[in-house]
Structures are given as structure tokens and as C-alpha cells.
Design a protein around this motif. Structure first.
Motif, short mmCIF file in Angstrom:
data_model
loop_
_atom_site.label_atom_id
_atom_site.label_comp_id
_atom_site.label_asym_id
_atom_site.label_seq_id
_atom_site.Cartn_x
_atom_site.Cartn_y
_atom_site.Cartn_z
N LEU A 1 -14.45 -14.38 12.11
CA LEU A 1 -13.68 -13.13 12.15
C LEU A 1 -13.88 -12.32 10.87
O LEU A 1 -13.79 -12.85 9.77
N LYS A 2 -14.15 -11.03 11.05
CA LYS A 2 -14.30 -10.15 9.89
C LYS A 2 -12.94 -9.61 9.48
O LYS A 2 -12.23 -9.03 10.30
N VAL A 3 -12.60 -9.79 8.21
CA VAL A 3 -11.33 -9.28 7.69
C VAL A 3 -11.61 -8.54 6.39
O VAL A 3 -12.26 -9.08 5.49
N SER A 4 -11.15 -7.30 6.29
CA SER A 4 -11.31 -6.48 5.08
C SER A 4 -9.92 -6.20 4.51
O SER A 4 -9.23 -5.31 4.98
N PRO A 5 -9.52 -6.97 3.50
CA PRO A 5 -8.14 -6.92 3.02
C PRO A 5 -7.95 -6.15 1.71
O PRO A 5 -8.78 -6.22 0.81
N THR A 6 -6.85 -5.43 1.61
CA THR A 6 -6.37 -4.87 0.34
C THR A 6 -4.89 -5.20 0.24
O THR A 6 -4.10 -4.77 1.08
N ALA A 7 -4.52 -5.98 -0.77
CA ALA A 7 -3.13 -6.42 -0.93
C ALA A 7 -2.49 -5.66 -2.07
O ALA A 7 -3.01 -5.65 -3.19
N VAL A 8 -1.36 -5.02 -1.79
CA VAL A 8 -0.72 -4.12 -2.74
C VAL A 8 0.76 -4.46 -2.84
O VAL A 8 1.44 -4.67 -1.83
N ARG A 9 1.26 -4.54 -4.07
CA ARG A 9 2.69 -4.80 -4.29
C ARG A 9 3.43 -3.46 -4.36
O ARG A 9 2.95 -2.52 -5.01
N VAL A 10 4.57 -3.36 -3.72
CA VAL A 10 5.39 -2.15 -3.74
C VAL A 10 6.81 -2.50 -4.17
O VAL A 10 7.21 -3.66 -4.08
N PRO A 11 7.58 -1.51 -4.64
CA PRO A 11 8.94 -1.81 -5.12
C PRO A 11 9.94 -1.99 -3.98
O PRO A 11 10.84 -1.18 -3.78
N VAL A 12 9.73 -3.04 -3.23
CA VAL A 12 10.59 -3.45 -2.13
C VAL A 12 11.06 -4.86 -2.46
O VAL A 12 10.28 -5.65 -3.01
N LEU A 13 12.31 -5.19 -2.17
CA LEU A 13 12.82 -6.53 -2.49
C LEU A 13 12.39 -7.55 -1.45
O LEU A 13 11.85 -8.60 -1.78
#
Lengths: 344, 344
Positions: free
Chosen positions: B236-248
Motif C-alpha cells: 500500500l502506498k501511503v504519503s504521510p504528513t504529521a502535524v501537531r496543532v493546539p488541540v488538547l
């Protein structure tokens, strides 16, 4: 436009978040201002705003306000633009319009100066400033255009200031309410004008602007249609998701671009580094990458997290950030005015 | 595992954000608990935590702690898992491990019960709980698996609680500091253990966990590798970008999936509606879509903004949200334990 040493400038929407930034930017750039007229609706008229050491009173906008104006910067919403732009043009002004009113009009250039400054020459009185989320994407994509852009998948992380000063105040109020009571009574987000409201503080809302019949939001379709017009690529594939996040200033964009050929991160980085007003911040080993607080109060666009897709050598991923009120609005509009007088 | 009426349970990491949620979830689910042993490091031992009307003292974890335990839920980090999982297994316990220690181990099932409950049967003492951002993606993707998943482009909006209780406290402190002084002295985000820190309040950081040599973060590679293992699709092809946001609490994911065939939003919606523990919230005309506050304190995964790609009928876009501490961690772990005893 006649070449002059100094220009008579008007700002419509002078008291709004973008209008204020336009005035600040004219001052910071030492724009050759002969006179500055500040215009707004009746509600805001009478306020004074300082410019280059003077205190200028905001006047109620009327058709005659544009008599003797050379360049009018508009940021008062699409309706105001539709009312006043023809009046200003009739009186000989060139309008740089930050609203969506004329962006897709075939007779109106839609300009990001780093990308298509030449389009300014084709104006017939109105030049449109693109939408905030589009502008920063254009600065980055244009740098890679020669590799053959095929498909752009973009997810945005948009600041509340894109909805105006009221939204900035509302996010601050939500944070206060949450501190005091542990809960939030939402009234402004995602759109003040609709019935359904959700908290924005400590939340993420996948809605920027209204929904269209195709299931996309207006904001998402702006990313598609404005990008095609600015890049002069009417067939460019764009897959947009626009999301509001609890950030005050600065839009972020997670972008995946497929090209006609393999493109290495090093090739892309070299092109990004040559591009005007684009700053490469990309050193994962030192945790260096763009983020909104870095971009705040600057006119640059920032790009980082540049990497090849794990599955496809023709696809690159990267992260783009800019101050949505400056490069995304006020600064781009003043840049258009600068381009206009440079090319006069 | 021997079938019994009640089970002797241990929770390792009982005082952490996920550990506490595990204990709450065991109680809320009326899990057949004969006895509950709460374990932590020396630092946290001695605290008491209430469970089903009793007050239970947290003990220092040691190899002998697992004598007589049937099921041990681990959430104390990869190092603790590597130390204690073999000891627990040696003493006859089945370990459900929420850390990354064993997830990619070929002899360890990696389980999202809605997706691959059958894999539980293959355990040799340890069953791994996937990473939070992977779990909710799996619940949504699995529903569409029969259309032939080809390529998944995902950008995440991840809550700070994914970094533990300290990060929740740190975001609250940053908000307080910002209120009082207008600025923030960052010390925790994106990672306490690295030198470079940035504010998280009113900001977005495109870094979750550490960077690897390929320019992706560990969090991003978990999305790739764990998805392949759970879906049993090694290509499976997966293109990920993981981003932290100011959510609890609550992770959000903007997902674009290309299938082997055209898939309409209606077809996808029908499959999503049939899927267990997946809630379709998707009525743009009423501004109905998933967002993190909606998911908080629930075990469900939410999907909405379901729409076809504008350029490719084989591609769908959608937005997925779940509580990262519950479905993304504690609830999925307890579900694994429930699956284990149901299949015993």
C-alpha cells in the motif's frame, strides 16, 4: 497609469484587519504616497489611524471619494468592491482589490508579483489580489513550474485572522471563557453568518467559508480556480481541503505535488532558494521547518519539510507557511501597487 | 488464553494519560475484572486511583508484579515494554502493549478490532496496539478496502495529548503565559527531549516525534508501516504528513485515497455507514462534519467531508476524527482485551 513621483492613494476598508496592515505596509515600504485617504463604512468612519507621523481620519466611502485618486487599495469585502470599484475606475483610479469580486473575471488580472507581474500590464482599471491561501501556494509552486506541475494535493491549516479582526477577538474571548468556565459558547466559528457554530479554541474545523453544491467550500475552490489562472495552467489538477485551526496569524499548507518527471528534494530546494521572497527552512536534524509564529509580521513565504514521496519519485511533499494578512493580503496588494508604478 | 468468568488485570503506566483512560474504560465497559493491579515507575507509585468504587494504590512495577495476572495492559513507553513484556509473558499473562516496541515484530499481532480481530488468535503472549493516528485511519480505510486501496495521501492535525499529560499541562501553561505576558517561552513542543522548542499555543508544528534519516518523522512512518501490516497490504502506498496543532484531545486527518476503480461519495458513505464504530457526520448544507471536540471522550471514529476528487473519479477525499486517548489508545487496547476473551 501615468508615471509620477508620488501617488494619491486611497484605502477602502481602512479599519479592518487587512486595511490596517495595508496602511502599515505602505509606510514600512516607503511607498511614494502624495496623499492617503482612508475610507470605511459609516460604522467605522471618524476613527483616526496614524500614517507616517500624521493622524488621518477615516471617512465614509462614497463614489466621489475616489476623485483624484491614482491607486485605490480595496479590502472591504466583495459587495463593497462591486459597488465602489467601477466608481473608482470611472474617476481614473486603478483599483487593487483584495476581495473575491473580480478574481475570476477574464478582464481582470489576478496577480502574485513573484509569479505573474506581467499580467499587471493587462489591467483595465482593476487588478485582483488572490485569496490568502492561494498566494503562498503560488510562490512555492511557481518555483517548481519548469518540472511540469501535474497534480497538487493540499490540506491547509488556516489562521482565524483570515476571517477578519472579529474572528481574532472571538478566539481570544473563547480562550478566556474556557479558562473561566471550562466550556465555550460558540457564536463566530466556522462562520458568523451560519446557524451551526462550533468552538474554535482547542479545536479544528474542516470548513473555511461556505459550502458549494459540489461538496467543496468556496475557499477550496478558490485554491483550484485561482491557482489555474495565476499559473496560466487551466488544466492543473488541484485537490484541496481547507481547515481552520486555532492560530491567530499565519496559514500553513501541507502540499503533495506530482510532476511530469522525477524531481529530487535537492532539485526542488535549489529552485526554491532561487525564488524571490521564498525562504527555505528545512533542516530536520535541527528541527528547522516553517511554522506560523515564524512567519508572523513578515512578507516572506516559508517552505520546508521538502521530501520525496515514498512511493513515487515524481511526487514531492512540502510544507508552506506565510502571514495570511501580509503576503496573503496586504503586502501582496501593496506589491501589486509597486509593480504597477514600476512598470508605468 | 483460558476462558474464565473474570480476569486478573494489570495496568502498567497507570498514572499516565492513557493509563488512566484504560482504567476508566475497563470500568465503563464493565470488563470482567477479578482483580486490578496498578503499576508505574517509582516516581508515581503510592498514588491511589479509584476503580469501581475501590481506591487502588499504584505499585512500583517489577517482574514479579505480573505473577498471577491474566491480561496486562501496557502504556509506559517502549523501554518499559521491552523490560516488562517478556517478564509478564513468562508468568503467563497476555500483554496488550500500547507502545511502539513490538508493533512491527512479525510474531506480534497489531490489532484494530474492527479491522483484523482475527489476528488476535496468532498472539504468542504480546498483542500490539497501533499508534493513535493509524488506528482511526484504519477504521475508515478498512470500510473501503473492497474498492481496492492504491494510494493514501494523509495530512494530520494531532492533539498534544498524544505526547502525554505533560504536554496537555504545557499547552495550558503556554496559554496562561501568553495571556499574562503576550509571549511564550517554549520548553516542551514539539518534543521535550530535543534542543529546539517552539510555542504550540496558537501555532502549528509539522513535527510529531523525531525525524528519521529519510526526512520523514517516526510518526509519519508509523502511518505507513502500521497501515500496511494491519490491512495486510504490504505494498500500500501511503504519503504521510504529521502535524501537531493546539488541540488538547482528538486527532483529525485530511485523507485522499486513490482506488483501483471509480468510487462515488454515495458508495463510500454506504460502506462507512455499515462499518462498526464508525459514525458518518457529513451534511455540508447543515455544516455537519467531524471535529475534535465532537469526538472527545467517545470511542467512535467520525468521518465526513466525503467527496470525489475534482480531477480523478478513482480518488475520494474525506476527513477523519477520533479521540486519540480512547480509540487511539486506551479504548482500542481494552477492545483488544475484549476480543481476546471473546475468542478464548
Amino acid at each position: 497609469m501615468e508615471r509620477k513621483d508620488q501617488y494619491r492613494i486611497a484605502v477602502l476598508g481602512a479599519t479592518g484587519a487587512v486595511g490596517r496592515k495595508m496602511i502599515e505596509t505602505l509606510e514600512r515600504r516607503n511607498f511614494p504616497v502624495e496623499s492617503l485617504k482612508l475610507l470605511a463604512s459609516e460604522r467605522s468612519a471618524g476613527e483616526t489611524i496614524s500614517f507616517a507621523g500624521q493622524s488621518i481620519e477615516v471617512e465614509v466611502a462614497a463614489p466621489d471619494s475616489f476623485e483624484g485618486i491614482d491607486i485605490a487599495l480595496f479590502s472591504a469585502g466583495a459587495t463593497a468592491s462591486q459597488v465602489f470599484a467601477p466608481e473608482a475606475v470611472k474617476r481614473g483610479a486603478v483599483v487593487v482589490d483584495n476581495s473575491s469580486a473580480y478574481r475570476m473575471d477574464k478582464s481582470v488580472p489576478l496577480v502574485v508579483p513573484e509569479v505573474n507581474a506581467h499580467a499587471v500590464d493587462l489591467h483595465q482599471g482593476i487588478i485582483a489580489n488572490p485569496n490568502c491561501s492561494t498566494i503562498q501556494l503560488m510562490v512555492a509552486l511557481n518555483a517548481l513550474k519548469e518540472f511540469g506541475l501535474q497534480h497538487v494535493v493540499i490540506s491547509t491549516y488556516q489562521a482565524v485572522s483570515g476571517m477578519g479582526q472579529k474572528a481574532v477577538d472571538a478566539l481570544r474571548s473563547e480562550v478566556e471563557e474556557w479558562r473561566q468556565s471550562g466550556s465555550i459558547t460558540p457564536t463566530v466559528f466556522p462562520l458568523a453568518s451560519q446557524d451551526a457554530h462550533y468552538p474554535m479554541a482547542f479545536n479544528v474545523l474542516p470548513q473555511c467559508d461556505v459550502f458549494l453544491d459540489n461538496g467543496y467550500t468556496k475557499e477550496e475552490m478558490k485554491l483550484v480556480n485561482e491557482s489555474r489562472k495565476i499559473l496560466e495552467m487551466p488544466e492543473l489538477k488541484v485537490s484541496p481541503t481547507a481547515v481552520r485551526v486555532p492560530v491567530l496569524y499565519g496559514h500553513s499548507e501541507s502540499v503533495a505535488v506530482r510532476f511530469e518527471q522525477p524531481v529530487s528534494p535537492a532539485q526542488a530546494r535549489a529552485k526554491f532558494e532561487q525564488a524571490a521572497n521564498l525562504v527555505v527552512v528545512d533542516d530536520p536534524s535541527q528541527a528547522q521547518y516553517p511554522h506560523p509564529l515564524m512567519a508572523e509580521d513578515t512578507g516572506e513565504t516559508y517552505v520546508g519539510r521538502i521530501r520525496q514521496d515514498l512511493a513515487d519519485p515524481n511526487t514531492l511533499l512540502f510544507f508552506v507557511v506565510a502571514d495570511n494578512l501580509l503576503k496573503g493580503a496586504a503586502w501582496n496588494a501593496v506589491q501589486i501597487a509597486e509593480t504597477l508604478i514600476q512598470r508605468a
